[in-house]
Design an enzyme around this catalytic site. Structure first.
Site, PDB file in Angstrom:
ATOM      1  N   LEU A 118      -3.011  -2.072  -2.422  1.00 25.06           N
ATOM      2  CA  LEU A 118      -2.780  -3.087  -3.439  1.00 25.06           C
ATOM      3  C   LEU A 118      -3.105  -4.423  -2.769  1.00 25.06           C
ATOM      4  CD1 LEU A 118      -1.675  -3.934  -6.273  1.00 25.06           C
ATOM      5  CD2 LEU A 118       0.575  -4.134  -5.191  1.00 25.06           C
ATOM      6  N   ALA A 119      -4.212  -5.041  -3.154  1.00 27.01           N
ATOM      7  CA  ALA A 119      -4.692  -6.243  -2.459  1.00 27.01           C
ATOM      8  C   ALA A 119      -3.854  -7.457  -2.839  1.00 27.01           C
ATOM      9  CB  ALA A 119      -6.158  -6.480  -2.792  1.00 27.01           C
TER      10      ALA A 119
ATOM     11  N   CYS B 213       0.823  -1.206   0.000  1.00 28.81           N
ATOM     12  CA  CYS B 213       0.000   0.000   0.000  1.00 28.81           C
ATOM     13  C   CYS B 213       0.856   1.254   0.000  1.00 28.81           C
ATOM     14  CB  CYS B 213      -0.896   0.038   1.243  1.00 28.81           C
ATOM     15  SG  CYS B 213      -1.866  -1.452   1.502  1.00 28.81           S
TER      16      CYS B 213
ATOM     17  N   GLY C  49      16.306 -11.466  -6.338  1.00 33.17           N
ATOM     18  CA  GLY C  49      17.528 -11.954  -5.705  1.00 33.17           C
ATOM     19  C   GLY C  49      18.327 -10.889  -5.006  1.00 33.17           C
TER      20      GLY C  49
ATOM     21  N   VAL D  38      14.823  -8.733 -18.714  1.00 29.52           N
ATOM     22  CA  VAL D  38      14.889  -7.589 -19.608  1.00 29.52           C
ATOM     23  C   VAL D  38      16.313  -7.417 -20.113  1.00 29.52           C
ATOM     24  CG1 VAL D  38      15.335  -5.925 -17.749  1.00 29.52           C
ATOM     25  CG2 VAL D  38      14.266  -5.138 -19.861  1.00 29.52           C
TER      26      VAL D  38
ATOM     27  N   ASN E 271       1.587  -0.837   5.324  1.00 34.62           N
ATOM     28  CA  ASN E 271       2.153  -1.113   4.012  1.00 34.62           C
ATOM     29  C   ASN E 271       3.160  -2.239   4.150  1.00 34.62           C
ATOM     30  OD1 ASN E 271       3.388  -1.022   1.460  1.00 34.62           O
ATOM     31  ND2 ASN E 271       4.732   0.664   2.060  1.00 34.62           N
ATOM     32  N   GLY E 272       2.904  -3.375   3.519  1.00 36.43           N
ATOM     33  CA  GLY E 272       3.883  -4.454   3.578  1.00 36.43           C
ATOM     34  C   GLY E 272       3.258  -5.830   3.644  1.00 36.43           C
ATOM     35  N   GLU E 273       4.066  -6.789   4.045  1.00 34.26           N
ATOM     36  CA  GLU E 273       3.608  -8.169   4.232  1.00 34.26           C
ATOM     37  C   GLU E 273       4.288  -8.747   5.470  1.00 34.26           C
ATOM     38  OE1 GLU E 273       1.272  -9.351   2.455  1.00 34.26           O
ATOM     39  OE2 GLU E 273       1.322  -8.066   0.679  1.00 34.26           O
TER      40      GLU E 273
END
Length: 642
Positions: A50-51, A2, A379, A304, A75-77
């Site tokens: 942001l779900a 979030c 990484g 990329v 905000n986070g996990e």
């Protein structure tokens, strides 16, 4: 993931809804799925969501407890949230959602400020305790998630991004001259400063408590302290060690696999699709190998490359080898020259000068990944834990340099200076010159030199007398941290210094801004704090051996990856800056380093800039990174200060 923000008026005035709403609007990219605002008299909290975990409206924020006496924006996990949830339920707490946000909320109710020590994850959150009339703010241990703030006598303001604070009418937008100087040293601005005098970033492993009476900052986790703890365990273990070095190395190999696999598994918890950024190097390829073991479906991989310049800036060959081995669902993107458009876009998301050009490919790969997933693993962190940079070997080689006569060193340096300049600032000749220039200096000074973009003589030439008169005498951030860092060996000191400086202020900063610019959540298994603490316990002789970078991690990788991926020349997530400066960026350089703009600012000597550009064009010196830094600063200045 979030974007969060808030205002607390310390003079008891009511917070206006429009101010919180405006702050959220500027961070809508951080959370496109939901928005919430809570205002109660002198406190205002806001979040864009942001779900990722629990996609239902039950996880809506700001979130309160049952009595609405405690409110949270987060905000986070939190990767151990299911374990904590069970423990809290056993203590009698009821849950209305399956989100980790509610776990943090109830953990605060149960353990107060000490709840922070229970959390394993990446986070920045704010909790308003109505009974205490107190705001409690915290940031994760390694600095994965950002949190900025401004504190004036009559109000306190905070947000996930600087732009949200700048839009508040009472904020004064004044450049911090010391931060400006540090920017030109390191191409980024070290914590806790920002380019704005009145705005700071909360350091990793810290909390802030704000009330009417005080603002208190507390450190709850410290790398130096953790290192000293593991040094004690080394001494105890070594006293009892009777097995061979080979057996010890095998033990560490097995432990790295077990612990990194646990970290990867925790970071695969998601209610939305996830994948991984694949660079073709050891770190991301190893994370992919472990993901593949843990997943029942093909892992989605994203890579990329650049069409500009030469093959030194394109690692897609190795990405394809790894993707094929693990039968991934592979996506790649070859970027044609578009730097003139993407550079202004990246500057907009940093809100301050930030000149690590790796932010550009991070933006591209995040954009590619977001078309297919909402979460991507990375990484990042492997080099800082296991000794992955040439400077780590070079620092050890300095001990042997005294065996080479000074006359031979001087001749070698003279020859290197006469060679044609490479547009790649990481070329062998450029690195060799830096190494040979470091003779007879303290190792902290040397490490500062190797991390510096503008050396003192260049700054002295570049800065106007007025600017120099405002600077502090000592602004050597890296040298100071190196000196203050404990170290069983010189490599330990270097790795700890990188973990405290380069990782949070540079790598994790651009990872957050560029991924969130595309509404993508990025997770970093190497930065699990428990894994970091374990990695610090590994003696440095196993990390770099016979001057081979990441010796131990490569031994781990050998169990999973093809040899040509493990033992190829290290390249890094780099971009063709030298090529761009000589070609695509010429119009921008002419526009933003023009005489009118330079004289109007009053910071730089025009003659110095002209000399830097001229010497670079003629191949007298490789000033790619310096020109890039100047261009980024000028473009930021026009966007934010005019």
């Amino acid at each position: 993931m979030c974007g969060i923000c808030g205002i607390i008026n310390l003079n008891d005035q009511t917070v206006e809804y429009e101010h919180i709403d405006r702050m959220l609007s500027l961070m809508s990219h951080r959370g496109p799925d939901d928005r919430g605002i809570y205002i109660k008299e002198n406190i205002g909290l806001g979040m864009n969501r942001l779900a990722v975990i629990d996609l239902s409206l039950n996880a809506h924020q700001p979130m309160s407890n049952e009595t609405q006496s405690v409110w949270i924006i987060y905000n986070g996990e939190i990767y151990n949230y299911k374990i904590l949830r069970k423990e809290l339920m056993d203590k009698g707490y009821a849950f209305k959602s399956n989100s980790d946000t509610e776990v943090v909320l109830h953990a605060y109710e149960e353990w107060g400020h000490l709840s922070i020590e229970q959390l394993n994850g990446m986070f920045a959150f704010a909790i308003f305790d109505k009974k205490k009339k107190e705001l409690f703010i915290a940031r994760d241990r390694l600095g994965i998630k950002p949190l900025y703030y401004a504190h004036y006598s009559d109000f306190f303001c905070f947000a996930s991004e600087i732009k949200a604070i700048l839009c508040y009418p009472r904020i004064q937008k004044t450049i911090d001259i010391q931060a400006l100087d540090q920017y030109f040293s390191y191409m980024v601005i070290p914590h806790p400063k920002t380019i704005y005098k009145d705005i700071n970033i909360l350091e990793p492993g810290h909390t802030l408590t704000i009330s009417f009476d005080f603002v208190k900052k507390t450190k709850y986790w410290d790398l130096n302290e953790q290192y000293l703890k593991v040094v004690e365990s080394w001494n105890r273990d070594n006293a009892e060690m009777t097995i061979s070095r080979k057996k010890v190395e095998e033990y560490y190999i097995d432990e790295v696999i077990k612990r990194l696999k646990k970290s990867v598994k925790m970071r695969m918890i998601s209610d939305v699709p996830l994948g991984i950024f694949l660079s073709g190097g050891v770190d991301s390829s190893l994370v992919l190998a472990l993901m593949s073991e843990l997943s029942t479906e093909p892992v989605k991989t994203f890579s990329v490359g650049f069409e500009d310049g030469d093959k030194n800036y394109n690692e897609l060959e190795y990405c394809r080898i790894v993707a094929k081995k693990f039968k991934t669902e592979h996506y790649e993107f070859i970027q044609k020259s578009d730097v003139n458009n993407v550079l202004p876009e990246s500057i907009k998301h940093f809100d301050e000068p930030f000149a690590n050009p790796t932010a550009i490919p991070m933006y591209y790969i995040s954009k590619l990944a977001r078309e297919n997933v909402t979460v991507a693993l990375s990484g990042v962190g492997g080099d800082e834990l296991f000794g992955g940079y040439p400077r780590h070997v070079a620092l050890q080689l300095i001990n042997y340099k005294g065996l080479v006569p000074r006359s031979i060193q001087k001749v070698s340096l003279y020859i290197l200076k006469k060679l044609q300049q490479s547009p790649n600032p990481y070329s062998f000749s450029d690195r060799a010159k830096r190494f040979l220039s470091a003779s007879n200096k303290e190792k902290g000074v040397v490490y500062e030199m190797w991390r510096t973009s503008f050396f003192s003589f260049l700054k002295n030439m570049l800065y106007t007398d007025e600017l120099k008169s405002q600077l502090a005498n000592d602004n050597a951030f890296i040298e100071y941290n190196f000196a203050e860092t404990p170290g069983h060996t010189i490599l330990d000191k270097a790795l700890l210094t990188d973990l405290k400086t380069y990782l949070p202020t540079d790598l994790l900063t651009y990872c957050d801004r560029m991924s969130m610019a595309t509404s993508l959540e990025m997770r970093v298994p190497f930065c699990d704090h428990e894994f970091v603490e374990f990695a610090m316990s590994i003696p440095s002789k196993y990390k770099i051996r016979r001057f081979q970078l990441k010796h131990l991690l490569k031994k781990v990788a050998f169990k999973y990856l093809p040899r040509e991926v493990i033992y190829r020349r290290k390249q890094g997530f780099s971009v063709p800056v030298g090529y761009w400066i000589k070609n695509d960026l010429k119009p921008l350089i002419n526009e933003f380093l023009s005489e009118d703009l330079i004289r109007k600012q009053g910071y730089f000597n025009l003659s110095a800039i002209e000399q830097i550009l001229n010497d670079h064009d003629k191949g007298i010196a490789n000033y790619s990174s310096q020109i890039w830094s100047l261009l980024v600063f000028q473009m930021w200045y026009k966007q934010y200060m005019n």
